[in-house]
Every structure is written in structure tokens, then in C-alpha cells.
Design an enzyme around this catalytic site. Sequence first.
Site, PDB file in Angstrom:
ATOM      1  CG  HIS A  49       6.304   2.708   1.268  1.00  4.81           C
ATOM      2  ND1 HIS A  49       4.935   2.903   1.361  1.00  4.81           N
ATOM      3  CD2 HIS A  49       6.659   2.028   2.375  1.00  4.81           C
ATOM      4  CE1 HIS A  49       4.496   2.350   2.473  1.00  4.81           C
ATOM      5  NE2 HIS A  49       5.515   1.822   3.115  1.00  4.81           N
ATOM      6  CB  SER A  85       0.934   6.309   7.952  1.00  7.17           C
ATOM      7  OG  SER A  85       0.430   5.067   8.417  1.00  7.17           O
ATOM      8  CE1 TYR A  99      -4.317   0.597  -0.582  1.00  2.75           C
ATOM      9  CE2 TYR A  99      -3.827   2.500   0.790  1.00  2.75           C
ATOM     10  CZ  TYR A  99      -4.656   1.833  -0.099  1.00  2.75           C
ATOM     11  OH  TYR A  99      -5.811   2.427  -0.517  1.00  2.75           O
ATOM     12  CG  ASP A 159       7.553   2.897  11.194  1.00  2.87           C
ATOM     13  OD1 ASP A 159       6.546   2.739  11.873  1.00  2.87           O
ATOM     14  OD2 ASP A 159       7.517   3.038   9.952  1.00  2.87           O
TER      15      ASP A 159
END
Length: 293
Positions: free
Chosen positions: A37, A185, A32, A150
Site C-alpha cells: 500500500h 497481503s 491494515y 489483485d
Amino acid sequence: MRVITSVRAMKAAASRLKDAGRTIGLVPTMGYLHRGHLSLVRASKRAADVTVVSIFVNPAQFGPREDLKAYPRDLERDARLLRGEGADILFHPRPGDMYPTGYKTYVEVHELQNKLCGVSRPIHFRGVCTVVLKLFHIVRPDRAFFGQKDAQQAVILRRMVRDLDLDVRVDVRPIVREPDGLALSSRNAYLSPEERRAALVLTRSLKEAKISVSRGERRASAVLARLRARIAAEPPARLDYAAVVDPEELEPLKRIDRRALVALAVFIGRTRLIDNVTVRPGKKESPDKEKAR
Ligand code: PAF
């Protein structure tokens, strides 16, 4: 872009690449994909000859009451985005291939795994370390790329690599945000429009924390009190935790006399979001230019 769905085929491909002297960059993801990313994919492409992106929604890092089943998935779209970025291999293993029947081996980074997010997600980091170590063995990367959102995960994985003498460099890249500041996110997809607006309280409260430290506040308790009050004033937000910690050991700090990590987790309705900023005393932040990085 080659799509590989079995551990065996991925190991064979990695061996061939290594034998040919190629360097491998790995971007481990649960899919996703968003711009955060993709920024990792770009970093890997700059740093390594071959970029492997793994997409695996890792059951071992979800607690029994967490969102494993609901976790957003869209492999076709992800593959399209990765092709657009020029990723070389998409590794998308099946859960039964990663954790065959009778699987019993887990990796734990003691103490660090029990703090911050580990309090409300007790098996989470054990699951993350286990899958990432497996990916390192399967893909054999020279470098692996993770996001600073994170932050605890990054600290723990770095420690795992150091403690286990792994030959991989962990590269942690800055948080990528929406224009209004919300950290990207995959879980933002769960938010209703009203929750999406409320979610900005994470960015805003962290931004205030950073500004107050830049203006001389040294008491972690005062920074946290303001942060908690800000979040309490924004239903449907509900604080899971807020903490000012040492960025390597994740130990709570009383005074912010050196670099510190301000981290928080907040439920917006039923969606748990995390965010963080690094603060440094003496570093001037102008309120206009300041970004909650
Ligand atoms: O950050 C994530 O998306 C996951 O925790 C990771 C590192 C891919 C392991 O499943």
C-alpha cells in the site's frame, strides 16, 4: 494529514481542491496497511498534487461466509504509517455513510467478474466496482492506484473506467513481496508460522511456471499440471484455482504464444491467498535472478 470521516466533508474537500486546480491521487485500501500500500502512496505523491488514501473495509465485496468481521483493522497504526509517507488526506467513511439504509445500486462488469476469483467469490467484484465508483465520485481523483497482486481487480476496474468514460487514470503498480517472495497481503496476518512457511508454495510454483515458459514450454496445460502438483504436495495448501489467461480478457489460453497471466488462489488452512505472474515467451529468465513478479 487531515482525517475525514464523512462523505459530505470529503466531497467538499475534493471540490475545493479541484476549484484550486490541484490534481488528486487516490489510493483506495481496506486498511491494515503494508509496504505494498505504501508503495502506492509514494507513486501517488509523485504523480499528483494531493494524495488521498481511503480506508474502508467494504462490506459489499465480502460473501456471507467470508471474513468481513475478522478482517484485520488498526486505524491508529495505519494513520501513523500514512503520516510517515506524507499522505495529505485519510478518508475513513462509516459503512452507513457509504451504504445508507435503502441502498440498492450496484455496478457490474459482466463476464470479467465471473472468471478466476469470481467463481468462488460471486459478488466480490460487484462490490469492488461499486465502492470504487463511489470513491471516484466522492474523491474526484485524476489518478487512482492499485496493486498488481489483485490482477483481476485491476483488469475489471480499468474496463469499468473505459466503459463508463470516467475521467480517471488507473495506475497499476507491481506486486511488493517479502524478502522470501511471499506477496504482501493484509490477510498474511492470519497465517500461523507453519502456514506462513507453506504459503511460499504460491511464489515458488509461479516462479517455476515463469521459468518453464522462458525455457520454451508453450502448453498451458503442462504449466498448470506442474503448478497443481506442486500445490498438492504442500498441505495445508489447497488449490482454489490456477489459470493461464489472456491478461485483458481473462480468457483461458491453450498456448502461451504471447503475453499471458498465470494466476492462482490457494487456501492455506482457512486463509485464501492470491498471487500471479506475467509470462512472455522468448523472455529469458535466469533461475537465480528470477523473481515471481
Ligand atoms: O484492493 C482492495 O483493497 C479493495 O478491493 C479496494 C480496491 C480498496 C476496494 O474495496
